[in-house]
Design a protein around this motif. Structure first.
Motif, PDB file in Angstrom:
ATOM      1  N   SER A 140      33.926  45.660  35.789  1.00  0.00           N
ATOM      2  CA  SER A 140      33.574  45.823  37.202  1.00  0.00           C
ATOM      3  C   SER A 140      32.551  44.787  37.630  1.00  0.00           C
ATOM      4  O   SER A 140      31.850  44.206  36.796  1.00  0.00           O
ATOM      5  CB  SER A 140      32.988  47.225  37.407  1.00  0.00           C
ATOM      6  OG  SER A 140      32.039  47.526  36.404  1.00  0.00           O
ATOM      7  N   THR A 141      32.467  44.573  38.937  1.00  0.00           N
ATOM      8  CA  THR A 141      31.283  43.914  39.473  1.00  0.00           C
ATOM      9  C   THR A 141      30.310  45.040  39.823  1.00  0.00           C
ATOM     10  O   THR A 141      30.690  46.213  39.790  1.00  0.00           O
ATOM     11  CB  THR A 141      31.612  43.104  40.747  1.00  0.00           C
ATOM     12  OG1 THR A 141      32.240  43.974  41.691  1.00  0.00           O
ATOM     13  CG2 THR A 141      32.518  41.924  40.446  1.00  0.00           C
ATOM     14  N   ALA A 192      34.482  48.834  46.685  1.00  0.00           N
ATOM     15  CA  ALA A 192      35.734  48.847  45.928  1.00  0.00           C
ATOM     16  C   ALA A 192      36.718  47.778  46.391  1.00  0.00           C
ATOM     17  O   ALA A 192      37.525  47.283  45.615  1.00  0.00           O
ATOM     18  CB  ALA A 192      36.377  50.223  46.040  1.00  0.00           C
ATOM     19  N   GLY A 193      36.632  47.408  47.666  1.00  0.00           N
ATOM     20  CA  GLY A 193      37.576  46.416  48.179  1.00  0.00           C
ATOM     21  C   GLY A 193      37.012  45.011  48.200  1.00  0.00           C
ATOM     22  O   GLY A 193      37.601  44.120  48.805  1.00  0.00           O
ATOM     23  N   SER A 194      35.875  44.790  47.540  1.00  0.00           N
ATOM     24  CA  SER A 194      35.288  43.440  47.573  1.00  0.00           C
ATOM     25  C   SER A 194      36.018  42.530  46.591  1.00  0.00           C
ATOM     26  O   SER A 194      36.879  42.975  45.834  1.00  0.00           O
ATOM     27  CB  SER A 194      33.788  43.513  47.263  1.00  0.00           C
ATOM     28  OG  SER A 194      33.578  44.090  45.998  1.00  0.00           O
ATOM     29  N   VAL A 195      35.658  41.257  46.621  1.00  0.00           N
ATOM     30  CA  VAL A 195      36.393  40.273  45.810  1.00  0.00           C
ATOM     31  C   VAL A 195      35.923  40.306  44.354  1.00  0.00           C
ATOM     32  O   VAL A 195      34.884  40.864  44.037  1.00  0.00           O
ATOM     33  CB  VAL A 195      36.225  38.851  46.376  1.00  0.00           C
ATOM     34  CG1 VAL A 195      36.758  38.774  47.785  1.00  0.00           C
ATOM     35  CG2 VAL A 195      34.757  38.422  46.337  1.00  0.00           C
ATOM     36  N   ASP A 226      41.720  38.856  44.117  1.00  0.00           N
ATOM     37  CA  ASP A 226      41.981  39.670  42.925  1.00  0.00           C
ATOM     38  C   ASP A 226      42.099  38.803  41.678  1.00  0.00           C
ATOM     39  O   ASP A 226      42.822  39.146  40.741  1.00  0.00           O
ATOM     40  CB  ASP A 226      43.285  40.463  43.128  1.00  0.00           C
ATOM     41  CG  ASP A 226      43.273  41.203  44.439  1.00  0.00           C
ATOM     42  OD1 ASP A 226      42.416  42.085  44.604  1.00  0.00           O
ATOM     43  OD2 ASP A 226      44.095  40.886  45.331  1.00  0.00           O
ATOM     44  N   PHE A 227      41.374  37.709  41.669  1.00  0.00           N
ATOM     45  CA  PHE A 227      41.564  36.715  40.614  1.00  0.00           C
ATOM     46  C   PHE A 227      41.441  37.329  39.215  1.00  0.00           C
ATOM     47  O   PHE A 227      42.280  37.098  38.343  1.00  0.00           O
ATOM     48  CB  PHE A 227      40.538  35.590  40.790  1.00  0.00           C
ATOM     49  CG  PHE A 227      40.713  34.463  39.827  1.00  0.00           C
ATOM     50  CD1 PHE A 227      41.865  33.694  39.835  1.00  0.00           C
ATOM     51  CD2 PHE A 227      39.726  34.159  38.893  1.00  0.00           C
ATOM     52  CE1 PHE A 227      42.034  32.645  38.932  1.00  0.00           C
ATOM     53  CE2 PHE A 227      39.883  33.114  38.000  1.00  0.00           C
ATOM     54  CZ  PHE A 227      41.035  32.358  38.020  1.00  0.00           C
ATOM     55  N   HIS A 228      40.424  38.137  38.998  1.00  0.00           N
ATOM     56  CA  HIS A 228      40.234  38.700  37.658  1.00  0.00           C
ATOM     57  C   HIS A 228      41.209  39.830  37.370  1.00  0.00           C
ATOM     58  O   HIS A 228      41.708  39.962  36.262  1.00  0.00           O
ATOM     59  CB  HIS A 228      38.792  39.194  37.502  1.00  0.00           C
ATOM     60  CG  HIS A 228      37.821  38.072  37.323  1.00  0.00           C
ATOM     61  ND1 HIS A 228      36.512  38.154  37.701  1.00  0.00           N
ATOM     62  CD2 HIS A 228      37.976  36.827  36.812  1.00  0.00           C
ATOM     63  CE1 HIS A 228      35.896  37.013  37.411  1.00  0.00           C
ATOM     64  NE2 HIS A 228      36.769  36.194  36.892  1.00  0.00           N
ATOM     65  N   GLN A 282      27.885  41.564  51.677  1.00  0.00           N
ATOM     66  CA  GLN A 282      28.717  42.327  50.765  1.00  0.00           C
ATOM     67  C   GLN A 282      28.739  41.610  49.410  1.00  0.00           C
ATOM     68  O   GLN A 282      28.950  40.398  49.347  1.00  0.00           O
ATOM     69  CB  GLN A 282      30.141  42.384  51.344  1.00  0.00           C
ATOM     70  CG  GLN A 282      31.160  43.118  50.494  1.00  0.00           C
ATOM     71  CD  GLN A 282      30.821  44.577  50.292  1.00  0.00           C
ATOM     72  OE1 GLN A 282      30.412  44.995  49.225  1.00  0.00           O
ATOM     73  NE2 GLN A 282      30.987  45.364  51.337  1.00  0.00           N
ATOM     74  N   ALA A 283      28.516  42.369  48.348  1.00  0.00           N
ATOM     75  CA  ALA A 283      28.748  41.879  46.977  1.00  0.00           C
ATOM     76  C   ALA A 283      27.930  40.674  46.578  1.00  0.00           C
ATOM     77  O   ALA A 283      28.397  39.850  45.816  1.00  0.00           O
ATOM     78  CB  ALA A 283      30.244  41.573  46.799  1.00  0.00           C
TER      79      ALA A 283
END
Ligand code: HDE
Length: 710
Positions: A132-133, A138-141, A281-283, A196-197
């Motif tokens: 996780s980050t 939940a919808g962040s990059v 969703d790179f990861h 955000q994030a």
């Protein structure tokens, strides 16, 4: 009376844009085994109560243009369920990706623990792992600069063991009391709701500037560790000291480490920034695709073991979670491996509902007195109660142990079990098969005798003196890095603090950096345009020069391999298919994944007239998503593409992100348009081995020529 749309509508329009119940299916049998006569393959749609549904397109109305009737229990059930689909996201670590797999022990720790998961060599214990980050919703990059969570649930024969760690071996704070403050400071600011994030904002750095204990982790957070190339290329750490307890009741301290088989690797900052646009969703995609391809992510589990007496002689307190135990002081022993080999069937049911609790430990694993860990022992169960809605969340399949479990806990919301018998208490004499505690098998807490250190005045809100040195390990970490990694840290600090609008916060942080390394403070002050380096605050303890730990670097530990790496090949109409095939085969042979990129996703018509389908369209598949790139183009196409920003950026970014490039004569116009002065990392596509060698690493020598690092 409710009526279906007229058959006139149904015949005039296709069922998909104006579906009609005139096509309704007929049923036979009872609701449990409903069969459609038409088609025969699909089970019949039912309500939650099993009532077959005849029309899933139109709600119930008294007339075609009339209001909807309350009587429509099918609509009401469907909408009501939909309205309640979301559960609260995690307060931290909301954005995550998980996978199933197994842990296999390769070296028994029988001498120091009774936990079977750590003593039975060769046994495969099922696991579910969630990465996780921390700061984002939940919808962040996937790719902001952030710490990554690395949480593993082992379904052991003696109950679940949750090793809930991070990809950084230390933490920001020493006491659980400060966790809500830390999290409030780093998450979006409460009045404006942004950013955000990300930590690049005033409240996070304000907190840092006032809490010097954060400095060591801040060094890690500003390093490339927080820009992982892939979840598969991250280390993981249990962070706290835990205890292992053997059959004699003896305790040994342990630190847990996960080490990726593919080696540790990060992206560069500009690349991470651009990845946020290229692929949110790179990861997650990378993890999914590798598992789908059978290229299973793997980590070694290693431990550092040390006794209480050894810990006494460490030049720091290992119970302080802002400190790490250098490998040079206590070497790592590899004891097993974890392989992730199955993507969840359902994101919500598994990845979202998985509930990790550091309190989940089988007999033989126990806690230390680390005050941060002690607070976590309370927090996780508590948070799951509100996140998952009640005390029966352990019955959700992803959370349920895979070993038998029995107790007298009863009832509560969402109870799924149907306990039999009249006894739900203990002791009882009425039912012989009720569960009883077992001295022999049960969990026994390590019988620690309180050392009483620093407690002379009795109970109190006390922080040990041994936690007072906040800077020496931050210095050790910074000075252990290679010069380029030090520049990355300095540049990251300049970037983040440049986003801080409050001047006194910027200055206060730089003041702390003087203790970490005066030259670092100077570089950051210069990068921020401060007229002078601010004075350092007073330090509770003199800063010490600890022995350096080169194992803390990343760049020179990157594994020279193409396994797990992805190469993009740019083709267009007229490209030489033989060159593409030769390269592709050679790259796949050494373990790389190859993806074809073309101006049109349908593919390119090659020189021999065949069509080569593309995995991605050029504009939507920037080079940021690859580890190295190749272009096989005719001069005509090269010229044409050199007038297209997406193509020029493809090369400019690949070069700027220090990637190897194989580009032939046909691509020269593009290289020029991208301002690329070819170096050792730019080779001809015919030089396959040269390209493979260059692609196995990043072209670090290029970096100082490309950007002014702080
Ligand atoms: Fe967490 N942490 N944490 N944390 N943490 C949560 O639990 C908390 C800490 C970590 O993939 C929450 O289920 C407190 C350290 C991970 O589901 C919450 C303190 C480390 C995850 C919580 C810490 C972690 C969490 C939020 C200080 C690294 C995600 C939702 C006393 C060793 C697990 C939830 C997953 C999640 C509390 C500090 C790692 C609120 C109070 C240190 C990987 O309970």
């Amino acid at each position: 009376m409710a009526r279906a749309p007229t058959s006139r509508n149904a015949t005039k329009r296709s069922p998909s844009n104006h579906p009609s119940s005139t096509q309704s299916d007929t049923y036979r049998g009872n609701a449990g085994e409903l069969q459609q006569q038409a088609g025969g393959k699909h089970p019949v749609l039912t309500t939650q109560q099993g009532i077959p549904v005849a029309d899933n397109q139109n709600s119930l109305r008294p007339s075609p243009r009339g209001p909807t009737l309350l009587e429509d229990f099918i609509l009401r059930e469907k909408i009501t369920h939909f309205d309640h689909e979301r559960i609260p996201e995690r307060i931290v670590h909301a954005r995550g990706s998980g996978a199933h797999g197994f842990f296999e022990l390769t070296h028994s720790l029988r001498d120091v623990t009774t936990a079977r998961v750590l003593t039975e060599v060769g046994v495969q214990t099922p696991v579910f792992t969630r990465f996780s980050t921390v700061a984002g919703g939940a919808g962040s990059v996937d790719t902001p600069r952030d710490v990554r969570g690395f949480a593993v649930k082992f379904y052991t024969p003696e109950g679940n063991w949750d090793l809930v760690g991070n990809n950084i071996p230390v933490f920001f704070i020493q006491d659980a009391m400060k966790f809500p403050d830390l999290v409030h400071a780093v998450k979006m600011e409460p009045d404006r709701g942004f950013p955000q994030a990300g930590s690049a904002h005033d409240t996070f750095w304000d907190f840092v500037s006032l809490m010097p204990e954060t400095l060591h982790m801040v060094m890690w957070a500003m390093s490339d560790r927080t820009l992982p190339r892939s979840l598969r290329m991250m280390e993981g750490f249990g962070v706290h000291s835990f205890r292992l307890v053997n059959a004699d009741g003896d305790s040994t301290f342990v630190k847990f480490h996960w080490r990726p088989k593919l080696g540790i690797q990060s992206t560069v900052w500009d690349e991470a920034l651009k990845l946020q646009a290229a692929d949110n969703d790179f990861h997650r995609r990378d993890l999914f695709e590798s598992i789908e391809a059978g290229d299973f992510p793997e980590w070694e589990l290693a431990v550092q073991l040390f006794t209480e007496e050894e810990a006494e002689n460490f030049p720091f307190d290992h119970l302080d979670p802002t400190k790490l135990v250098p490998e040079e002081l206590v070497p790592l022993q590899v004891i097993g491996r974890m392989v992730l080999n199955r993507w969840p069937d359902n994101f919500f049911a598994e990845t979202e509902q998985v509930a990790f609790c550091p309190t989940n430990v089988p007999p033989g694993i126990d806690f230390s007195n680390d005050p941060l860990l002690q607070g976590r022992l309370f927090s996780y169960l508590d948070t799951q109660l509100s996140r998952l809605g009640g005390p029966n969340f352990a019955q959700i399949p992803i959370n349920a142990p895979k070993c038998p479990f029995h107790n007298m806990q009863r009832d509560g919301q969402m109870q799924m079990q149907v306990p039999k018998g009249r006894v739900s208490y203990e002791p009882s004499s009425l039912q012989p098969d009720t569960p009883r505690a077992s001295q022999a098998q049960g969990f026994r807490h390590f019988a620690q005798v309180d050392d009483g250190k620093g407690q002379g005045k009795g109970k109190g809100r006390i922080r040990p003196e041994s936690f007072a040195d906040h800077y020496s390990q931050a210095r050790m970490f910074f000075r252990s890095q290679s010069p380029l990694e030090q520049s990355h840290i300095a540049s990251a600090l300049v970037f983040e603090l440049s986003k801080v609008g409050t001047p006194h916060v910027r200055e206060a942080v730089v003041g702390h950096l003087v203790h970490v390394d005066p030259a670092l403070a100077e570089r950051v002050a210069a990068g921020l345009g401060l007229p002078q380096v601010p004075a350092a605050p007073s330090a509770a303890e003199p800063v010490r020069d600890l022995p350096l730990s080169p194992q803390l670097r990343i760049i020179d530990r990157m594994k020279p391999t193409l396994q797990g790496r992805c190469i993009g090949i740019l083709v267009a109409d007229g490209s030489n298919g033989d060159t593409v095939t030769t390269l592709r085969k050679a790259l796949e042979k050494v373990g790389a994944t190859v993806k074809i990129v073309s101006p049109r996703v349908g593919g390119a018509k090659l020189r021999d007239g065949t069509l080569l389908a593309a995995h991605g369209q050029l504009a939507g598949t920037p080079s940021t998503v690859f580890d190295a790139v190749v272009s096989v183009l005719t001069s005509e196409m090269g010229e044409q593409l050199s007038r297209e920003a997406a193509a020029v950026d493809w090369f400019r970014d690949a070069f700027g992100h220090l990637k190897a490039i194989a580009a032939g004569k046909g691509s020269q116009a593009l290289l020029s348009a991208a301002g690329i002065e070819p170096d050792a990392g730019v080779v001809d596509p015919a030089n396959v081995q040269g390209f493979i060698a260059a692609a196995q690493t990043r072209q670090w020598a290029r970096e100082p020529k490309l950007r002014n690092l702080a």
